[in-house]
Design a protein around this motif. Structure first.
Motif, PDB file in Angstrom:
ATOM      1  N   GLY A   1     -15.512   0.406  -9.381  1.00 28.52           N
ATOM      2  CA  GLY A   1     -16.241   1.414  -8.640  1.00 28.52           C
ATOM      3  C   GLY A   1     -16.762   2.453  -9.611  1.00 28.52           C
ATOM      4  O   GLY A   1     -16.794   2.243 -10.828  1.00 28.52           O
TER       5      GLY A   1
ATOM      6  N   SER B   1     -13.485   5.619  -7.958  1.00 28.07           N
ATOM      7  CA  SER B   1     -12.976   4.242  -8.100  1.00 28.07           C
ATOM      8  C   SER B   1     -12.045   3.903  -6.935  1.00 28.07           C
ATOM      9  O   SER B   1     -11.370   4.762  -6.373  1.00 28.07           O
ATOM     10  CB  SER B   1     -12.239   4.094  -9.433  1.00 28.07           C
ATOM     11  OG  SER B   1     -11.116   4.965  -9.473  1.00 28.07           O
ATOM     12  N   TYR B   2     -12.019   2.621  -6.599  1.00 28.31           N
ATOM     13  CA  TYR B   2     -11.167   2.154  -5.511  1.00 28.31           C
ATOM     14  C   TYR B   2     -10.026   1.276  -6.021  1.00 28.31           C
ATOM     15  O   TYR B   2      -9.155   0.859  -5.246  1.00 28.31           O
ATOM     16  CB  TYR B   2     -11.983   1.374  -4.479  1.00 28.31           C
ATOM     17  CG  TYR B   2     -12.722   0.181  -5.050  1.00 28.31           C
ATOM     18  CD1 TYR B   2     -12.113  -1.063  -5.194  1.00 28.31           C
ATOM     19  CD2 TYR B   2     -14.046   0.306  -5.454  1.00 28.31           C
ATOM     20  CE1 TYR B   2     -12.793  -2.144  -5.725  1.00 28.31           C
ATOM     21  CE2 TYR B   2     -14.740  -0.776  -5.973  1.00 28.31           C
ATOM     22  CZ  TYR B   2     -14.119  -2.008  -6.118  1.00 28.31           C
ATOM     23  OH  TYR B   2     -14.808  -3.076  -6.642  1.00 28.31           O
ATOM     24  N   HIS B   3     -10.030   1.003  -7.347  1.00 31.53           N
ATOM     25  CA  HIS B   3      -8.975   0.158  -7.909  1.00 31.53           C
ATOM     26  C   HIS B   3      -8.837   0.459  -9.391  1.00 31.53           C
ATOM     27  O   HIS B   3      -9.822   0.725 -10.083  1.00 31.53           O
ATOM     28  CB  HIS B   3      -9.315  -1.331  -7.712  1.00 31.53           C
ATOM     29  CG  HIS B   3      -8.254  -2.268  -8.197  1.00 31.53           C
ATOM     30  ND1 HIS B   3      -6.978  -2.271  -7.705  1.00 31.53           N
ATOM     31  CD2 HIS B   3      -8.286  -3.243  -9.165  1.00 31.53           C
ATOM     32  CE1 HIS B   3      -6.260  -3.208  -8.311  1.00 31.53           C
ATOM     33  NE2 HIS B   3      -7.055  -3.818  -9.220  1.00 31.53           N
TER      34      HIS B   3
ATOM     35  N   SER C   1      -6.237   6.460  -7.416  1.00 24.71           N
ATOM     36  CA  SER C   1      -7.060   5.805  -8.441  1.00 24.71           C
ATOM     37  C   SER C   1      -8.290   6.622  -8.829  1.00 24.71           C
ATOM     38  O   SER C   1      -8.665   6.685 -10.015  1.00 24.71           O
ATOM     39  CB  SER C   1      -7.483   4.420  -7.954  1.00 24.71           C
ATOM     40  OG  SER C   1      -8.205   4.518  -6.745  1.00 24.71           O
ATOM     41  N   SER C   2      -8.966   7.263  -7.869  1.00 26.31           N
ATOM     42  CA  SER C   2     -10.183   8.012  -8.191  1.00 26.31           C
ATOM     43  C   SER C   2      -9.880   9.168  -9.137  1.00 26.31           C
ATOM     44  O   SER C   2     -10.680   9.490 -10.028  1.00 26.31           O
ATOM     45  CB  SER C   2     -10.837   8.525  -6.906  1.00 26.31           C
ATOM     46  OG  SER C   2      -9.948   9.368  -6.186  1.00 26.31           O
TER      47      SER C   2
ATOM     48  N   SER D   1       0.832  -1.199   0.000  1.00 33.52           N
ATOM     49  CA  SER D   1       0.000   0.000   0.000  1.00 33.52           C
ATOM     50  C   SER D   1       0.868   1.251   0.000  1.00 33.52           C
ATOM     51  O   SER D   1       1.765   1.402   0.836  1.00 33.52           O
ATOM     52  CB  SER D   1      -0.910   0.001   1.231  1.00 33.52           C
ATOM     53  OG  SER D   1      -1.713   1.156   1.252  1.00 33.52           O
TER      54      SER D   1
ATOM     55  N   TYR E   1     -11.074   0.625 -14.353  1.00 38.58           N
ATOM     56  CA  TYR E   1     -11.332   1.011 -12.961  1.00 38.58           C
ATOM     57  C   TYR E   1     -12.475   0.177 -12.394  1.00 38.58           C
ATOM     58  O   TYR E   1     -13.325  -0.342 -13.122  1.00 38.58           O
ATOM     59  CB  TYR E   1     -11.639   2.505 -12.839  1.00 38.58           C
ATOM     60  CG  TYR E   1     -12.874   2.963 -13.566  1.00 38.58           C
ATOM     61  CD1 TYR E   1     -14.144   2.883 -12.962  1.00 38.58           C
ATOM     62  CD2 TYR E   1     -12.800   3.507 -14.855  1.00 38.58           C
ATOM     63  CE1 TYR E   1     -15.285   3.314 -13.629  1.00 38.58           C
ATOM     64  CE2 TYR E   1     -13.935   3.934 -15.519  1.00 38.58           C
ATOM     65  CZ  TYR E   1     -15.166   3.837 -14.901  1.00 38.58           C
ATOM     66  OH  TYR E   1     -16.310   4.253 -15.568  1.00 38.58           O
TER      67      TYR E   1
END
Length: 274
Positions: free
Chosen positions: A230, A235-237, A206-207, A177, A228
């Motif tokens: 989400g 987005s989370y990924h 990412s968002s 992370s 992406y």
């Protein structure tokens, strides 16, 4: 009157009879007392002997003085010798401690130098492997990479090819992370680094990355597009589409950086920046 009457006599005057009698009496009393004391003494009393104190001679005094001076000199010499030995021992201990400290510092310096050289060698080796993998991925990518998407037949060229090659070269690296490379990544860190190969600076998270460029459908994907999960603005990924219905992404700590099929985890959408 006689002719000699005026000549004084040279004879001692006679003592009076009373004086003679007094002296005789005193003497007699003294002798009587001595006689009584002698009679009263024990019959077996030892006779009193005289004690003679022998005074040291001048020669014995000189010998004693010489002996004392010699002993004092020997004591002083021994003390000086002890102090000299103690000083030598202290100096030897201080030198040994100094030498040990110097040797330890030198050993630490060598260890640090060896550690730094080892790290540099490992870095060079990793860079060489990355370069080889990037070159291999770029050269092996061709139009045969096709999939279910209608845009799959398009060959990655130019900037897209560099992005795809870099992403594939990181497969097998760890997921951390906040990681931004070179050997550990999170999802947005990997996408950001891949796009940097094409000279494009993306936001870090990412968002923000999924909010860039133009939205495209999953049926019209091209190599280099950003996938992406989400919502687009939340987005989370994220991951990179590499063609052939496959994508590369830093998934999670258990898998690290992997290349997966879109069917393995279907994304929510995609954006095109190139």
């Amino acid at each position: 009157m006689s002719q000699t009457a005026h000549i004084p006599s040279h004879r001692k005057p006679r003592r009076g009879a009373s004086k003679l009698a007094f002296r005789a009496g005193v003497a007699g009393g003294v002798f009587s007392t001595i006689a009584v004391a002698g009679a009263a003494a024990p019959a077996n009393a030892e006779p009193v002997t005289e004690t003679t104190l022998e005074m040291p001679t001048l020669g014995s005094l000189d010998a004693d003085l010489a002996s004392a001076v010699s002993a004092s000199a020997e004591a002083s010499q021994q003390e000086a010798l002890d102090q000299s030995l103690a000083a030598q021992e202290k100096a030897a201990l201080e030198k040994a401690a100094k030498d040990a400290k110097k040797a330890k510092a030198e050993a630490d310096r060598k260890a640090e130098a060896e550690k730094a050289e080892k790290a540099r060698a490992e870095a060079r080796e990793r860079a060489s492997r990355t370069s080889e993998r990037t070159s291999l991925s770029a050269s092996s990518y061709s139009a045969s990479d096709s999939g279910s998407s209608s845009g799959d037949t398009q060959v990655a060229t130019g900037s897209a090819a560099a992005i795809v090659a870099f992403a594939r070269a990181q497969v097998g690296d760890a997921y951390v992370s906040g990681g931004t490379g070179p050997n550990s990544w999170d999802c947005s860190g990997l996408v950001q680094a891949a796009y940097r190969q094409a000279g494009i600076d993306l936001p870090r998270v990412s968002s923000s990355q999924s909010s860039m460029g133009t939205s495209v459908s999953l049926s019209n994907l091209q190599p280099g597009d950003i996938l992406y999960w989400g919502s687009r603005s939340g987005s989370y990924h994220v991951a990179i589409y590499v063609g052939g219905g496959m994508y590369v992404g830093a998934q999670n700590p258990s898998t690290g950086v992997v290349e997966r099929s879109l069917d393995w985890d279907t994304p929510s959408g995609a954006v095109r920046i190139l």
